[in-house]
Motif scaffolding. Structure first.
Motif, PDB file in Angstrom:
ATOM      1  N   SER A 170       0.856  -1.187   0.000  1.00 45.21           N
ATOM      2  CA  SER A 170       0.000   0.000   0.000  1.00 45.21           C
ATOM      3  C   SER A 170       0.888   1.232   0.000  1.00 45.21           C
ATOM      4  CB  SER A 170      -0.913   0.016   1.230  1.00 45.21           C
ATOM      5  OG  SER A 170      -0.193   0.445   2.361  1.00 45.21           O
ATOM      6  N   TRP A 171       0.285   2.388  -0.250  1.00 48.05           N
ATOM      7  CA  TRP A 171       1.089   3.613  -0.315  1.00 48.05           C
ATOM      8  C   TRP A 171       1.776   3.879   1.019  1.00 48.05           C
ATOM      9  CZ3 TRP A 171       0.897   7.769   2.818  1.00 48.05           C
ATOM     10  CH2 TRP A 171      -0.219   7.918   3.618  1.00 48.05           C
ATOM     11  N   LYS A 172       1.192   3.416   2.118  1.00 48.58           N
ATOM     12  CA  LYS A 172       1.781   3.675   3.429  1.00 48.58           C
ATOM     13  C   LYS A 172       3.119   2.958   3.595  1.00 48.58           C
ATOM     14  CE  LYS A 172      -2.793   4.323   5.294  1.00 48.58           C
ATOM     15  NZ  LYS A 172      -3.887   3.730   5.993  1.00 48.58           N
ATOM     16  N   PHE A 176       8.002   6.214  -1.408  1.00 46.01           N
ATOM     17  CA  PHE A 176       7.796   7.483  -2.089  1.00 46.01           C
ATOM     18  C   PHE A 176       6.369   7.968  -1.853  1.00 46.01           C
ATOM     19  CE2 PHE A 176       6.967   3.931  -4.885  1.00 46.01           C
ATOM     20  CZ  PHE A 176       5.681   4.199  -5.329  1.00 46.01           C
ATOM     21  N   ILE A 177       6.122   9.221  -2.158  1.00 48.70           N
ATOM     22  CA  ILE A 177       4.773   9.788  -2.048  1.00 48.70           C
ATOM     23  C   ILE A 177       4.075   9.570  -3.383  1.00 48.70           C
ATOM     24  CG2 ILE A 177       3.459  11.924  -1.751  1.00 48.70           C
ATOM     25  CD1 ILE A 177       5.784  12.913   0.015  1.00 48.70           C
ATOM     26  N   PRO A 178       2.864   9.000  -3.375  1.00 48.49           N
ATOM     27  CA  PRO A 178       2.154   8.785  -4.642  1.00 48.49           C
ATOM     28  C   PRO A 178       1.958  10.102  -5.397  1.00 48.49           C
ATOM     29  CG  PRO A 178       1.056   7.646  -2.856  1.00 48.49           C
ATOM     30  CD  PRO A 178       2.107   8.502  -2.233  1.00 48.49           C
ATOM     31  N   ARG A 179       1.963  10.031  -6.699  1.00 46.76           N
ATOM     32  CA  ARG A 179       1.830  11.234  -7.532  1.00 46.76           C
ATOM     33  C   ARG A 179       0.362  11.572  -7.734  1.00 46.76           C
ATOM     34  NH1 ARG A 179       6.820  10.919 -11.804  1.00 46.76           N
ATOM     35  NH2 ARG A 179       8.394  10.930 -10.184  1.00 46.76           N
ATOM     36  N   LEU A 180      -0.288  11.887  -6.631  1.00 48.47           N
ATOM     37  CA  LEU A 180      -1.688  12.293  -6.622  1.00 48.47           C
ATOM     38  C   LEU A 180      -1.774  13.693  -6.044  1.00 48.47           C
ATOM     39  CD1 LEU A 180      -3.299   9.103  -5.039  1.00 48.47           C
ATOM     40  CD2 LEU A 180      -3.352   9.758  -7.438  1.00 48.47           C
ATOM     41  N   VAL A 181      -2.566  14.544  -6.670  1.00 49.29           N
ATOM     42  CA  VAL A 181      -2.806  15.878  -6.147  1.00 49.29           C
ATOM     43  C   VAL A 181      -4.300  15.975  -5.860  1.00 49.29           C
ATOM     44  CG1 VAL A 181      -2.719  18.355  -6.604  1.00 49.29           C
ATOM     45  CG2 VAL A 181      -0.897  16.870  -7.455  1.00 49.29           C
ATOM     46  N   HIS A 182      -4.645  16.176  -4.588  1.00 53.00           N
ATOM     47  CA  HIS A 182      -6.042  16.288  -4.171  1.00 53.00           C
ATOM     48  C   HIS A 182      -6.395  17.763  -4.017  1.00 53.00           C
ATOM     49  CE1 HIS A 182      -5.917  11.994  -3.259  1.00 53.00           C
ATOM     50  NE2 HIS A 182      -4.767  12.229  -2.639  1.00 53.00           N
ATOM     51  N   GLN A 183      -7.561  18.154  -4.545  1.00 50.75           N
ATOM     52  CA  GLN A 183      -8.051  19.525  -4.400  1.00 50.75           C
ATOM     53  C   GLN A 183      -9.553  19.482  -4.165  1.00 50.75           C
ATOM     54  OE1 GLN A 183      -6.170  20.823  -8.202  1.00 50.75           O
ATOM     55  NE2 GLN A 183      -5.291  22.421  -6.919  1.00 50.75           N
TER      56      GLN A 183
END
Length: 134
Positions: A38-40, A44-51
């Motif tokens: 899982s991402w945890k 690395f940090i997943p390449r997702l941008v939340h807005q």
């Protein structure tokens, strides 16, 4: 005593082992690196941008231009926009968080956005970017 031929063969074998190990590590396929479940667990940090904003229709035109420019300048990131309904639907999966979210008066939209921001980053990973941020 080892002949020159054997020394060169051992050196070539050692070089091949080092090369294969480095290549495998770079591809994250080494048996020494555990598989990421899982991402945890990811390195690395997943390449997702939340807005988020109340609705896409209410986003000011200047902010929409910034959003499009951000997408164009960062094609390797996935941009995810959430409106109020999307936020409520996502939080409904966690009853405790959903209750806390709905206890915050709608007039305090920034507080609601903060709670959602923490929730989405913890559960999905990535980064949160303010709607006006460039």
């Amino acid at each position: 005593m080892l002949s020159l031929y054997k020394i060169m063969l051992y050196a070539l074998l050692l070089l091949l082992i080092v090369f294969i190990t480095c290549y495998a590590v770079l591809l994250h396929r080494s048996p020494f690196i555990p598989r990421v479940l899982s991402w945890k667990d990811a390195p690395f940090i997943p390449r997702l941008v939340h807005q988020t904003f109340s609705s896409w229709e209410e986003v000011p035109a200047c902010c929409k231009r910034v959003l499009e420019r951000n997408k164009r300048n960062n094609p390797h990131y996935d941009f995810i926009f959430y409106n109020d309904k999307d936020v409520a639907d996502l939080l409904a999966a966690d009853s405790e968080i959903s209750r806390a979210y709905h206890r915050i008066h709608p007039a305090y939209g920034a507080c609601r956005a903060d709670l959602f921001r923490y929730y989405i980053l913890y559960n999905r990973g990535g980064v949160y970017l303010d709607i006006k941020a460039e």
